[in-house]
Design a protein around this motif. Structure first.
Motif, PDB file in Angstrom:
ATOM      1  N   GLU A  25      -9.276 -60.041  -5.940  1.00 29.52           N
ATOM      2  CA  GLU A  25     -10.077 -61.161  -5.448  1.00 29.52           C
ATOM      3  C   GLU A  25     -10.904 -60.710  -4.248  1.00 29.52           C
ATOM      4  OE1 GLU A  25      -7.606 -65.172  -6.043  1.00 29.52           O
ATOM      5  OE2 GLU A  25      -6.502 -63.636  -4.932  1.00 29.52           O
ATOM      6  N   VAL A  26     -12.118 -61.242  -4.174  1.00 34.69           N
ATOM      7  CA  VAL A  26     -12.987 -60.982  -3.041  1.00 34.69           C
ATOM      8  C   VAL A  26     -13.567 -62.308  -2.549  1.00 34.69           C
ATOM      9  CG1 VAL A  26     -13.597 -58.638  -3.760  1.00 34.69           C
ATOM     10  CG2 VAL A  26     -15.035 -60.548  -4.457  1.00 34.69           C
ATOM     11  N   TYR A  27     -13.967 -62.288  -1.296  1.00 32.71           N
ATOM     12  CA  TYR A  27     -14.573 -63.466  -0.688  1.00 32.71           C
ATOM     13  C   TYR A  27     -16.094 -63.349  -0.671  1.00 32.71           C
ATOM     14  CZ  TYR A  27     -10.199 -65.288   1.315  1.00 32.71           C
ATOM     15  OH  TYR A  27      -8.952 -65.823   1.497  1.00 32.71           O
ATOM     16  N   TYR A  28     -16.726 -64.503  -0.786  1.00 35.48           N
ATOM     17  CA  TYR A  28     -18.157 -64.658  -0.542  1.00 35.48           C
ATOM     18  C   TYR A  28     -18.306 -65.831   0.411  1.00 35.48           C
ATOM     19  CZ  TYR A  28     -19.145 -61.562  -4.464  1.00 35.48           C
ATOM     20  OH  TYR A  28     -19.213 -60.473  -5.293  1.00 35.48           O
ATOM     21  N   VAL A  29     -19.359 -65.812   1.205  1.00 36.75           N
ATOM     22  CA  VAL A  29     -19.643 -66.952   2.073  1.00 36.75           C
ATOM     23  C   VAL A  29     -20.709 -67.799   1.384  1.00 36.75           C
ATOM     24  CG1 VAL A  29     -20.492 -67.719   4.323  1.00 36.75           C
ATOM     25  CG2 VAL A  29     -19.050 -65.679   4.159  1.00 36.75           C
ATOM     26  N   PRO A 135     -15.213 -57.587   1.878  1.00 34.08           N
ATOM     27  CA  PRO A 135     -14.839 -58.917   1.393  1.00 34.08           C
ATOM     28  C   PRO A 135     -13.540 -58.994   0.594  1.00 34.08           C
ATOM     29  CG  PRO A 135     -16.647 -58.039   0.096  1.00 34.08           C
ATOM     30  CD  PRO A 135     -16.398 -57.057   1.206  1.00 34.08           C
ATOM     31  N   VAL A 136     -12.799 -57.906   0.524  1.00 34.88           N
ATOM     32  CA  VAL A 136     -11.530 -57.872  -0.198  1.00 34.88           C
ATOM     33  C   VAL A 136     -10.559 -58.889   0.405  1.00 34.88           C
ATOM     34  CG1 VAL A 136      -9.541 -56.395  -0.705  1.00 34.88           C
ATOM     35  CG2 VAL A 136     -11.871 -55.459  -0.819  1.00 34.88           C
ATOM     36  N   ARG A 137      -9.898 -59.644  -0.444  1.00 38.72           N
ATOM     37  CA  ARG A 137      -9.018 -60.717   0.034  1.00 38.72           C
ATOM     38  C   ARG A 137      -7.984 -60.229   1.047  1.00 38.72           C
ATOM     39  NH1 ARG A 137      -5.457 -65.265  -3.171  1.00 38.72           N
ATOM     40  NH2 ARG A 137      -4.901 -66.346  -1.260  1.00 38.72           N
ATOM     41  N   ASN A 138      -7.302 -59.115   0.754  1.00 34.36           N
ATOM     42  CA  ASN A 138      -6.262 -58.630   1.670  1.00 34.36           C
ATOM     43  C   ASN A 138      -6.827 -58.349   3.050  1.00 34.36           C
ATOM     44  OD1 ASN A 138      -4.270 -58.787  -0.285  1.00 34.36           O
ATOM     45  ND2 ASN A 138      -4.417 -56.640  -0.831  1.00 34.36           N
ATOM     46  N   THR A 139      -8.019 -57.781   3.103  1.00 32.56           N
ATOM     47  CA  THR A 139      -8.639 -57.443   4.387  1.00 32.56           C
ATOM     48  C   THR A 139      -9.015 -58.703   5.156  1.00 32.56           C
ATOM     49  OG1 THR A 139      -9.487 -55.376   3.486  1.00 32.56           O
ATOM     50  CG2 THR A 139     -10.580 -56.232   5.458  1.00 32.56           C
ATOM     51  N   VAL A 140      -9.725 -59.600   4.506  1.00 31.63           N
ATOM     52  CA  VAL A 140     -10.176 -60.828   5.178  1.00 31.63           C
ATOM     53  C   VAL A 140      -8.980 -61.675   5.585  1.00 31.63           C
ATOM     54  CG1 VAL A 140     -11.520 -62.954   4.916  1.00 31.63           C
ATOM     55  CG2 VAL A 140     -12.418 -60.781   4.017  1.00 31.63           C
ATOM     56  N   ASP A 141      -8.000 -61.824   4.698  1.00 33.26           N
ATOM     57  CA  ASP A 141      -6.810 -62.622   5.036  1.00 33.26           C
ATOM     58  C   ASP A 141      -6.071 -62.041   6.241  1.00 33.26           C
ATOM     59  OD1 ASP A 141      -7.412 -64.359   2.971  1.00 33.26           O
ATOM     60  OD2 ASP A 141      -5.720 -63.752   1.698  1.00 33.26           O
ATOM     61  N   PHE A 142      -6.025 -60.719   6.345  1.00 33.78           N
ATOM     62  CA  PHE A 142      -5.403 -60.070   7.502  1.00 33.78           C
ATOM     63  C   PHE A 142      -6.061 -60.553   8.791  1.00 33.78           C
ATOM     64  CE2 PHE A 142      -5.955 -56.568  10.574  1.00 33.78           C
ATOM     65  CZ  PHE A 142      -4.638 -56.413  10.993  1.00 33.78           C
ATOM     66  N   TYR A 143      -7.383 -60.500   8.857  1.00 37.24           N
ATOM     67  CA  TYR A 143      -8.085 -60.925  10.069  1.00 37.24           C
ATOM     68  C   TYR A 143      -7.941 -62.421  10.322  1.00 37.24           C
ATOM     69  CZ  TYR A 143     -10.234 -56.302  10.266  1.00 37.24           C
ATOM     70  OH  TYR A 143     -10.443 -54.958  10.366  1.00 37.24           O
ATOM     71  N   LEU A 144      -7.940 -63.211   9.257  1.00 36.62           N
ATOM     72  CA  LEU A 144      -7.762 -64.656   9.430  1.00 36.62           C
ATOM     73  C   LEU A 144      -6.381 -64.960  10.008  1.00 36.62           C
ATOM     74  CD1 LEU A 144      -9.406 -66.005   6.133  1.00 36.62           C
ATOM     75  CD2 LEU A 144     -10.400 -65.993   8.450  1.00 36.62           C
ATOM     76  N   PRO A 163     -24.739 -57.041   4.537  1.00 40.60           N
ATOM     77  CA  PRO A 163     -24.858 -58.447   4.123  1.00 40.60           C
ATOM     78  C   PRO A 163     -23.752 -58.934   3.183  1.00 40.60           C
ATOM     79  CG  PRO A 163     -26.498 -57.094   3.008  1.00 40.60           C
ATOM     80  CD  PRO A 163     -25.830 -56.216   4.028  1.00 40.60           C
ATOM     81  N   LEU A 164     -23.050 -58.030   2.522  1.00 38.50           N
ATOM     82  CA  LEU A 164     -21.975 -58.442   1.616  1.00 38.50           C
ATOM     83  C   LEU A 164     -20.632 -58.564   2.330  1.00 38.50           C
ATOM     84  CD1 LEU A 164     -22.875 -56.356  -1.554  1.00 38.50           C
ATOM     85  CD2 LEU A 164     -23.456 -58.746  -1.030  1.00 38.50           C
ATOM     86  N   ASP A 165     -20.561 -58.065   3.555  1.00 40.09           N
ATOM     87  CA  ASP A 165     -19.321 -58.168   4.320  1.00 40.09           C
ATOM     88  C   ASP A 165     -19.090 -59.602   4.774  1.00 40.09           C
ATOM     89  OD1 ASP A 165     -18.858 -55.491   4.023  1.00 40.09           O
ATOM     90  OD2 ASP A 165     -18.977 -55.000   6.148  1.00 40.09           O
ATOM     91  N   ILE A 166     -17.860 -59.870   5.165  1.00 39.69           N
ATOM     92  CA  ILE A 166     -17.511 -61.153   5.757  1.00 39.69           C
ATOM     93  C   ILE A 166     -17.532 -60.945   7.275  1.00 39.69           C
ATOM     94  CG2 ILE A 166     -15.774 -62.975   5.927  1.00 39.69           C
ATOM     95  CD1 ILE A 166     -17.096 -62.618   3.110  1.00 39.69           C
ATOM     96  N   HIS A 167     -18.416 -61.660   7.953  1.00 38.74           N
ATOM     97  CA  HIS A 167     -18.628 -61.486   9.390  1.00 38.74           C
ATOM     98  C   HIS A 167     -17.759 -62.494  10.140  1.00 38.74           C
ATOM     99  CE1 HIS A 167     -22.043 -58.655   9.096  1.00 38.74           C
ATOM    100  NE2 HIS A 167     -21.990 -59.104   7.836  1.00 38.74           N
ATOM    101  N   LEU A 168     -16.885 -61.945  10.986  1.00 42.31           N
ATOM    102  CA  LEU A 168     -15.871 -62.738  11.664  1.00 42.31           C
ATOM    103  C   LEU A 168     -15.908 -62.503  13.166  1.00 42.31           C
ATOM    104  CD1 LEU A 168     -12.988 -61.676   9.235  1.00 42.31           C
ATOM    105  CD2 LEU A 168     -14.124 -63.903   9.239  1.00 42.31           C
ATOM    106  N   ILE A 169     -15.370 -63.475  13.907  1.00 42.05           N
ATOM    107  CA  ILE A 169     -15.160 -63.367  15.347  1.00 42.05           C
ATOM    108  C   ILE A 169     -13.669 -63.558  15.615  1.00 42.05           C
ATOM    109  CG2 ILE A 169     -15.583 -64.433  17.610  1.00 42.05           C
ATOM    110  CD1 ILE A 169     -18.038 -63.008  16.574  1.00 42.05           C
ATOM    111  N   LEU A 170     -13.092 -62.606  16.359  1.00 40.25           N
ATOM    112  CA  LEU A 170     -11.678 -62.679  16.734  1.00 40.25           C
ATOM    113  C   LEU A 170     -11.565 -62.807  18.232  1.00 40.25           C
ATOM    114  CD1 LEU A 170      -8.659 -62.457  15.997  1.00 40.25           C
ATOM    115  CD2 LEU A 170      -8.900 -59.970  16.254  1.00 40.25           C
ATOM    116  N   PRO A 171     -11.152 -63.984  18.745  1.00 42.10           N
ATOM    117  CA  PRO A 171     -10.931 -64.113  20.205  1.00 42.10           C
ATOM    118  C   PRO A 171      -9.815 -63.163  20.636  1.00 42.10           C
ATOM    119  CG  PRO A 171     -10.929 -66.272  19.132  1.00 42.10           C
ATOM    120  CD  PRO A 171     -10.870 -65.237  18.035  1.00 42.10           C
ATOM    121  N   ILE A 172     -10.004 -62.562  21.833  1.00 42.14           N
ATOM    122  CA  ILE A 172      -8.960 -61.647  22.322  1.00 42.14           C
ATOM    123  C   ILE A 172      -8.544 -62.036  23.725  1.00 42.14           C
ATOM    124  CG2 ILE A 172      -9.513 -59.703  20.864  1.00 42.14           C
ATOM    125  CD1 ILE A 172     -11.157 -58.499  23.134  1.00 42.14           C
TER     126      ILE A 172
END
Length: 172
Positions: A25-29, A135-144, A163-172
């Protein structure tokens, strides 16, 4: 497990990370929402051309004073994380790469590498990490799970690069 800041001539050890993975599974926005889609890929390891590009990317990052940290098990590189050396908007630093060998995934190594690099970023004045994730589910879910959220809006320059990546912000 030993963690160490890598020097330029150690960056080719990236090849030692076993990046095999079966993707289902992969994610798309879509409309600023993550949508999960069934897609299948069997990643067997590094393509030589891809590995060359990634090592060159790490060398360039190193030359710009970026931070590259490796995780070693019995002198073998099993994880790597890298961070750009500059603040994007006065508060955000770009997480450049995170790789964990297949047999070490799901055991806390990725989280430990993120914790270490987040501490480095904090010491440099960052409040959050910008992540351009495959956009791989395991990768995106890890960051989420770590608390990342969709970048809204994504950085224009970084989005154009991947452009195909999932762009995220992680507060630190």
């Amino acid at each position: 497990m030993e963690f160490k800041w890598l020097v330029r001539d150690e960056l080719s050890q990236l090849k030692d990370i076993d990046r095999k993975e079966f993707v289902g599974e992969v994610y798309y926005v879509r409309n600023q929402t993550l949508r999960l889609v069934k897609e299948y890929y069997d990643i067997e390891g590094w393509l030589e051309s891809e590995l060359t590009i990634y090592v060159q990317r790490l060398e360039s990052l190193f030359d710009r004073d970026g931070i590259i940290i490796g995780a070693y098990e019995q002198d073998v590189l099993v994880g790597l994380v890298s961070l750009e050396s500059y603040l994007i908007d006065g508060k955000t630093m770009k997480l450049d790469m995170l790789y964990v060998s297949h047999d070490y995934r799901g055991k806390g190594l990725g989280r430990r590498l993120i914790d270490i690099i987040a501490q480095e970023a904090t010491e440099l004045g960052a409040k959050e990490l910008y992540i351009s994730a495959t956009p791989v589910r395991n990768t995106v879910d890890f960051y989420l799970r770590l608390g990342a959220e969709l970048a809204n809006p994504p950085d224009i320059y970084l989005f154009e690069l991947e452009p195909l990546d999932i762009h995220l912000i992680l507060p630190i």
